[in-house]
Design a protein around this motif. Structure first.
Motif, mmCIF file in Angstrom:
data_model
loop_
_atom_site.group_PDB
_atom_site.id
_atom_site.type_symbol
_atom_site.label_atom_id
_atom_site.label_comp_id
_atom_site.label_asym_id
_atom_site.label_seq_id
_atom_site.Cartn_x
_atom_site.Cartn_y
_atom_site.Cartn_z
ATOM 1 N N ASP A 38 62.948 47.729 23.118
ATOM 2 C CA ASP A 38 62.722 47.768 24.829
ATOM 3 C C ASP A 38 63.937 48.260 25.318
ATOM 4 O O ASP A 38 63.830 48.270 26.453
ATOM 5 C CB ASP A 38 63.438 46.011 25.018
ATOM 6 N N GLU A 39 64.694 48.514 24.922
ATOM 7 C CA GLU A 39 66.590 49.274 24.876
ATOM 8 C C GLU A 39 66.854 50.606 24.420
ATOM 9 O O GLU A 39 67.097 51.397 26.067
ATOM 10 C CB GLU A 39 68.144 48.801 24.958
ATOM 11 N N TYR A 40 65.858 50.781 23.876
ATOM 12 C CA TYR A 40 66.102 52.735 23.415
ATOM 13 C C TYR A 40 64.412 53.627 23.306
ATOM 14 O O TYR A 40 63.596 53.016 22.586
ATOM 15 C CB TYR A 40 67.344 52.655 22.000
ATOM 16 N N THR A 41 64.770 54.934 23.643
ATOM 17 C CA THR A 41 63.956 55.816 23.000
ATOM 18 C C THR A 41 63.658 56.072 21.439
ATOM 19 O O THR A 41 65.038 56.291 21.403
ATOM 20 C CB THR A 41 63.446 57.183 24.015
ATOM 21 N N VAL A 42 62.466 55.732 20.527
ATOM 22 C CA VAL A 42 63.356 55.990 19.698
ATOM 23 C C VAL A 42 62.760 57.433 18.938
ATOM 24 O O VAL A 42 61.592 57.623 19.392
ATOM 25 C CB VAL A 42 62.512 55.143 18.191
#
Length: 233
Positions: free
Chosen positions: A149-153
């Motif tokens: 939800d918080e980061y691009t992986v």
């Protein structure tokens, strides 16, 4: 940090973080000969590109990183632990004088007394970093926003080689991406490196064009390996 770090190491890490607050840099190295790896741990104030600096210094000293855990405290102290393989480079990993010189090089680079790009340019001459002969496997880059939800992986699948993690980290830094978490795993000669990133404002990378830019740059870094690109949403 608590989910990924063995409880037995936490007291020592707390000491390193306290020393880093006082001295600016604290390091330790521990050898696990039974499992054929050494762990080099660094605590220092976080800065842009720090992960690339640390991996570059280790690569320049001939260390092959096969695992990494990174964390940053609320007051900005980075605690990064790197697992260095003994396989094929056992004498290098167990040489205490080499670790002393690694610490000295890190101090010089962090203080601006030495330029890491120049150090790496010398280290990356043919035969110095890529002595390890491995089967070539297809490289693959996957960039997705669905995992967190918080980061691009960013997932990187490729074959292992000394200096690989530095090259990837430096490319992400050049792309103005901030690495918040890295999961580095090696299975024989194949690696899966997973990076949780944001832009410099702390936001996920939502623009598909930026995803494509990340993929293209990383594939260039992995050249001359051939590979495939997969873009998430």
């Amino acid at each position: 940090y608590f989910l990924t770090t063995p409880e037995a190491l936490m007291a020592d890490h707390a000491v390193l973080v306290r020393r880093a607050r006082q001295e600016g840099l604290a390091t330790s190295v521990a050898h696990n000969e039974a499992y054929e790896y050494s762990e080099f741990t660094v605590a220092t104030p976080d800065r842009p590109g720090l992960f690339a600096i640390l991996t570059g210094v280790l690569a320049a000293r001939g260390m092959n990183i096969v695992g990494a855990r990174i964390a940053t405290s609320e007051d900005g102290i980075a605690l990064d632990a790197f697992r260095v393989s003994h396989l094929e480079r056992r004498a290098v990993a167990l040489d205490e004088d080499r670790w002393i010189k690694t610490r000295e090089l890190l101090e010089d680079v962090l203080a601006g007394r030495r330029d890491l790009a120049e150090v790496m340019a010398r280290a990356e001459k043919p035969g110095l970093l890529d002595k390890k002969r491995v089967p070539r496997v297809a490289s693959e880059i996957v960039v997705t926003n669905e995992v967190s939800d918080e980061y691009t992986v960013v997932d990187v699948y490729t074959h292992d080689r000394v200096g690989l993690l530095y090259r990837i980290a430096q490319a992400l830094y050049a792309l103005k991406l901030d690495i918040h978490l890295a999961k580095i795993s090696t299975n024989v000669d194949q690696v899966l490196d997973v990076f949780y990133v944001t832009d410099l404002t702390g936001a996920k990378i939502e623009n598909p064009t930026r995803h494509a830019q990340i993929e293209k740059r990383l594939m260039q870094v992995l050249a001359p390996e051939t590979g495939t690109l997969k873009t998430g949403t």
